[in-house]
Design an enzyme around this catalytic site. Sequence first.
Site, PDB file in Angstrom:
ATOM      1  N   SER A 144       0.892  -1.137  -0.121  1.00  0.00           N
ATOM      2  CA  SER A 144      -0.267   0.096   0.178  1.00  0.00           C
ATOM      3  C   SER A 144       0.868   1.143   0.103  1.00  0.00           C
ATOM      4  O   SER A 144       2.097   1.258   0.393  1.00  0.00           O
ATOM      5  CB  SER A 144      -0.638  -0.170   1.233  1.00  0.00           C
ATOM      6  N   TYR A 157      -2.318  -0.059  10.728  1.00  0.00           N
ATOM      7  CA  TYR A 157      -2.342  -0.637   9.180  1.00  0.00           C
ATOM      8  C   TYR A 157      -1.021  -0.217   8.402  1.00  0.00           C
ATOM      9  O   TYR A 157      -0.494  -1.054   7.887  1.00  0.00           O
ATOM     10  CB  TYR A 157      -3.642   0.119   8.468  1.00  0.00           C
TER      11      TYR A 157
END
Length: 264
Positions: A144, A157
């Site tokens: 990501s 995250y």
Amino acid sequence: MNRLRRKTVIITGASSGLGREMAKQAVAEGARVVLLARRIKRLDKLKEALEKDYPGSDVRTYRVDISRRADVENRFAEILADINEVDVLINNAGFGVFDEAHEAKWEDIETMFQVNVLGLISCTQMVLPYMKARKSGHIINIASQAGKMATPKSSVYAATKHAVLGYTNSLRMEAARDGIYVTAVNPGPIATDFLTIADRSGSYAKRVARWLLQPEKVAAAVIHAIGTDKREINLPKLMNAGSLIYALFPRTVERIGRKAFFKK
């Protein structure tokens, strides 16, 4: 249309979103696809649709919870006994929950690391010996942009995706000795169910709606990279430019962007 003919592509988290779209595009390119997820009914429904759209295609489905090491070991043993070859592993399974650090629930923290990091490593360990023995293969890890630039409300995250990038970069150098390619994929927000889970309020999804990546576009970039020595895939370009600037001027970006970052 048959660029991946006779190639076996394993995709984790294939029951929805990006995983589902990558499965479709890999089959369209002639690949044998092995689809893994916890939701076996969704996988079987996808298998039925793919075999209808692409007669003669080879689609296998297996239920697996990649957060459980024993489950991963058992399922990959079954897969490798069935097909005895793996050309590509796409580690796509993952999820996030957006909370400020002091509000993050411990069960969410544990599960994010178990799925996003340990699950990815576990699946990779299952296929590496086969790829090394054959002196070929491709491992693609869906990371990501959060792994390059952390923002408020995504501390855990982002930490998992930083870990994925660290693991991927080290693995790439090791695997190169055996002719194995390793690619990191760093997308920004994608228009999938991911945001429904990550952003319970729904506010973030609304704010970034105009910037959301379409899963078809991300999947196309990933499938096109199979069999190449592509180091990273970074999307969208504007967000990746921000990550690069952040790497050079972190204090400045944090100061200027703080107010916007907190709108998540």
